[in-house]
Design an enzyme around this catalytic site. Structure first.
Site, mmCIF file in Angstrom:
data_model
loop_
_atom_site.group_PDB
_atom_site.id
_atom_site.type_symbol
_atom_site.label_atom_id
_atom_site.label_comp_id
_atom_site.label_asym_id
_atom_site.label_seq_id
_atom_site.Cartn_x
_atom_site.Cartn_y
_atom_site.Cartn_z
ATOM 1 N N SER A 63 6.888 7.145 12.934
ATOM 2 C CA SER A 63 6.771 5.835 12.294
ATOM 3 C C SER A 63 7.446 4.700 13.071
ATOM 4 C CB SER A 63 7.417 5.964 10.918
ATOM 5 O OG SER A 63 7.989 4.775 10.500
ATOM 6 N N ASP A 69 0.806 -1.230 0.000
ATOM 7 C CA ASP A 69 0.000 0.000 0.000
ATOM 8 C C ASP A 69 0.836 1.276 0.000
ATOM 9 O OD1 ASP A 69 1.015 -0.364 2.538
ATOM 10 O OD2 ASP A 69 -0.874 -0.155 3.603
ATOM 11 N N ARG A 88 9.233 2.605 11.433
ATOM 12 C CA ARG A 88 10.275 2.118 10.500
ATOM 13 C C ARG A 88 11.575 1.769 11.229
ATOM 14 N NH1 ARG A 88 10.139 7.952 7.522
ATOM 15 N NH2 ARG A 88 7.964 7.316 7.558
HETATM 16 C C1 MIC Z 1 4.114 6.417 8.248
HETATM 17 O O1 MIC Z 1 2.945 6.776 8.302
HETATM 18 O O2 MIC Z 1 5.058 7.130 8.617
HETATM 19 C C2 MIC Z 1 4.418 5.019 7.744
HETATM 20 C C3 MIC Z 1 5.099 5.180 6.451
HETATM 21 O O3 MIC Z 1 3.223 4.318 7.547
HETATM 22 C C4 MIC Z 1 5.280 4.308 8.783
HETATM 23 C C5 MIC Z 1 5.818 3.020 8.342
HETATM 24 C C6 MIC Z 1 7.007 3.140 7.436
HETATM 25 O O4 MIC Z 1 7.845 4.008 7.647
HETATM 26 O O5 MIC Z 1 7.081 2.335 6.523
HETATM 27 C C7 MIC Z 1 4.611 4.094 10.144
HETATM 28 O O6 MIC Z 1 3.712 4.831 10.498
HETATM 29 O O7 MIC Z 1 5.050 3.232 10.912
#
Ligand code: MIC
Ligand code: SF4
Length: 657
Positions: A547, A64, A549
């Site tokens: 995030s 997505d 991440r």
């Molecule tokens: C976000 O909203 O910052 C993301 C992209 O969905 C991140 C995940 C990511 O960095 O891939 C999140 O919210 O964890």
């Protein structure tokens, strides 16, 4: 003892540890979700652990985030994820099927279940009574392989809702109210449970908007009880068998209670550039708006988009406004197409985007210089839109559509007077247009054995950290202020496509702080690494917010960073640091932050000893000649992870023991 709903679900899923606020417990995870931007590393780690089949009740791999497909990287990732999920016995939601949180709410989330997702907005499913928590990909890989997920039992903030939202006031305004009171920092260790008479007035998608943005508060999770609204939603999704009523015990004690009278709320916005910079629309009305975007996992439900479409019907958006709509799922998009609402939006001048994260994660639609962009999203961190500096306001769909018609930030309550538009009350449908044909079902073990996992060359297995030294000598590579987000640390936008290639992606660590003509953070870090000196990051409050991440730990680790010294560190990021063997240290006295300077050489003589036995380290600033104390606050398990050089090694060792 009378229990909160959160503690009931935690107790039902406890595998290890004592259920008490602040204690670390291991819990059983029923469901996991991964998305493509965090999922490739999650699946690579799953494989590296030696795991073959997902052991959860269900695991879903979503695509997505990264669908712009400039160059081969994104499609390579999609093919890898599709085949890796098939091999592991997981579901795979194909590109175009929708945003993970929206689709998971529609198709899988259940009251009373636990869900772990490699995305910080996983608590969206708290709207249906799931105990849903965001984590790094490696933690999700461990849970997928059947391991417990460890977290500190949170304190529970009870939010008592009374009254009922007035016309044109939205669920988004409820969470804005909380953000204005609690801010985005200082809420680590808390979870939110909504209760009170006002709960029954909110539909499941409205509740999901509220739990979604609990992530911006930094709380571990947010949850609503499961009641008649929940039953109605599940029945309309043809999943009535997943329903069970759930609520806190009548005399459950909360650690703190905040009361919100829904009837007293007004339309609000989070002004540039933090989700807690909340003002009422009355305060900012009249500001010219240049771009208006509707979508994201916060506000792209059927009801949200129907409200927008009804207001736009037979009208035109203002000529100076760029207006786009990204439906949250294929189900929503199909329903809008079938009932004519899509056509109403197109006729009004909307640009229709595919169902996915899109502009929310900087995949296009960067605003012009100086342009005011109104978005129904959840984050307006500086530069996240792809333009820097930017002026992003977070608003409800009602405020967004009102402003799209007038070209100025407009209080939607003025629409009846300004344009004779009456509030379009959208009832939850009795039946959603369920179509799971883009959701690939798990294969049997025999079928999975025949699947060949496609891993093209752009997908690189990440290096794991080396063991920590006895004594740490490290140079301060950067000194950041308060509220440094993971978007600052690891930018998304055009760099998102590098998620599966750590050596490449690591080049843009702290990119927003790099100065033209000067060596970048990555260059300085690698230079230091060559000299076998470690790097350290110094930060203010709430380091790593935003995030989940794990690249915000994985890439600095690759560059040789071995410690973060901050006034405070956010929950998911702290766990990611430990998972990749970066020591999270909080300053015992926040005033010491002022004394440390970039480039200072720091030394911790007894690092390993401290990790083994103590919660305090003495740090010597060799450059400025002073000593200061840092707090470790590690659980026994966290000590073992650091001593094993990270979670992957630790898990492998445990499996072999
Ligand atoms: C976000 O909203 O910052 C993301 C992209 O969905 C991140 C995940 C990511 O960095 O891939 C999140 O919210 O964890
Ligand atoms: Fe996607 Fe934005 Fe939601 Fe993150 S916040 S999952 S980028 S829609």
């Amino acid at each position: 003892m009378e229990q909160t709903l959160i503690y009931k679900i935690l107790s039902d899923h406890r595998l290890d540890g004592k259920i008490a606020a602040g204690e670390e417990i291991g819990m059983r995870i029923d469901q996991t979700l991964t998305q493509d931007a965090t999922g490739t590393t999650a699946f690579l780690f799953f494989e590296a652990m030696g795991a073959t089949r997902a052991k959860t009740q269900l695991s879903v791999s979503y695509v997505d985030h990264n669908m712009a497909q400039f160059g081969p990287e994104n499609h390579n990732d999609h093919l890898y994820l599709q085949t890796a999920a098939a091999k592991a016995g997981a579901y795979h939601s194909r590109a175009g099927n929708g945003i993970c949180h929206q689709v998971h709410l529609e198709r899988f989330a259940k009251p009373g279940a636990t869900l772990l997702g490699s995305d910080s907005h996983t608590p969206t499913c708290g709207g249906i009574g799931t105990l849903a928590v965001g984590a790094g990909g490696l933690d999700v890989a461990v849970a997928m392989a059947g391991g417990p997920f460890y977290l500190r039992c949170p304190k529970v903030l009870g939010v008592k809702l009374t009254g009922k939202l007035n016309d044109w006031v939205a669920a988004k305004d409820v969470i804005f109210k909380l953000l204005s009171q609690l801010s985005t920092k200082g809420n680590v260790g808390w979870a939110i449970e909504y209760f009170g008479q006002g709960v029954s007035t909110l539909s499941v998608p409205q509740r999901a908007t509220i739990t979604n943005m609990g992530a911006e508060l930094g709380v571990t999770t947010s949850i609503f009880p499961s009641d008649e609204q929940t039953r109605k939603f599940l029945t309309a999704q043809k999943r009535q068998e997943d329903y069970q009523p759930l609520a806190a015990d009548t005399d459950a004690e909360y650690d703190r209670i905040i009361e919100i009278n829904l009837s007293e709320l007004v339309p609000m916005a989070a002004c540039p550039s933090s989700p807690d910079n909340v003002k009422t629309i009355t305060e900012i009305a009249g500001t010219q708006a240049h771009q208006i975007l509707i979508g994201s996992c916060t506000n792209s439900s059927f009801a949200d988009l129907m409200t927008v479409a009804k207001v736009l019907k037979a009208r035109r958006i203002n000529n100076m406004v760029e207006f786009a709509v990204a439906p949250g799922s294929r189900e929503v998009l199909n329903m809008l197409a079938a009932n004519g609402a899509l056509s109403d939006m197109i006729s009004a001048g909307a640009r229709i985007l595919e169902s996915g994260c899109g502009p929310c994660i900087g995949q296009g639609f960067s605003p012009a210089d100086g342009a005011v962009s109104l978005r129904t999203f959840n984050r307006n961190f500086p530069g996240r839109s792809g333009t820097s500096p930017d002026l992003v306001y977070l608003v409800s769909p009602e405020t967004a559509v009102a402003s799209a018609l007038t070209g100025k930030i407009t209080d939607p309550r003025d629409l009846p007077k300004l344009l004779s538009i009456q509030y379009p009350r959208i009832d939850s449908p009795d039946q959603f247009a369920v179509d799971d044909s883009m959701m690939e079902k798990p294969l049997s073990e025999a079928e999975a054995a025949k699947v060949q996992v496609l891993r093209p060359a752009t997908i690189v297995v990440p290096e794991m950290p080396p063991p920590l030294p006895e004594k740490l000598r490290a140079q301060v590579l950067i000194k950041c202020g308060d509220k440094t987000t993971t978007d600052h640390i690891m930018p998304a936008g055009p760099f998102l496509k590098l998620r599966s290639n750590v050596p490449q992606y690591a080049k843009v660590v702290f990119n927003c702080f790099n100065k033209q003509g000067k060596p970048t953070f990555a260059q300085r870090a690698l230079e230091l690494k060559k000299k076998t000196t470690a790097g350290v990051i110094v930060a203010g409050q709430s380091y790593g917010q935003g995030s989940s991440r794990e690249h915000a730990a994985l890439c600095p680790m690759y560059l040789g960073v071995r410690a973060v010294i901050a006034k405070s560190i956010e929950r998911i990021h702290r766990a990611n640091l430990i998972n990749f063997c970066i020591v999270p240290i909080e300053l015992a006295d926040p005033a010491d932050y002022e004394k440390i300077e970039p480039d200072d050489l720091l030394q911790i003589d007894n690092l390993l000893e401290a990790i083994k036995h103590s919660n305090e380290v003495t740090i010597i600033d060799k450059t400025a000649s002073f000593e200061f104390s840092g707090k470790l606050a590690l659980s026994n398990r966290e000590r073992q992870i650091l001593l094993s050089a990270g979670l992957l090694n630790y898990t492998r060792k445990k499996t072999n023991d």
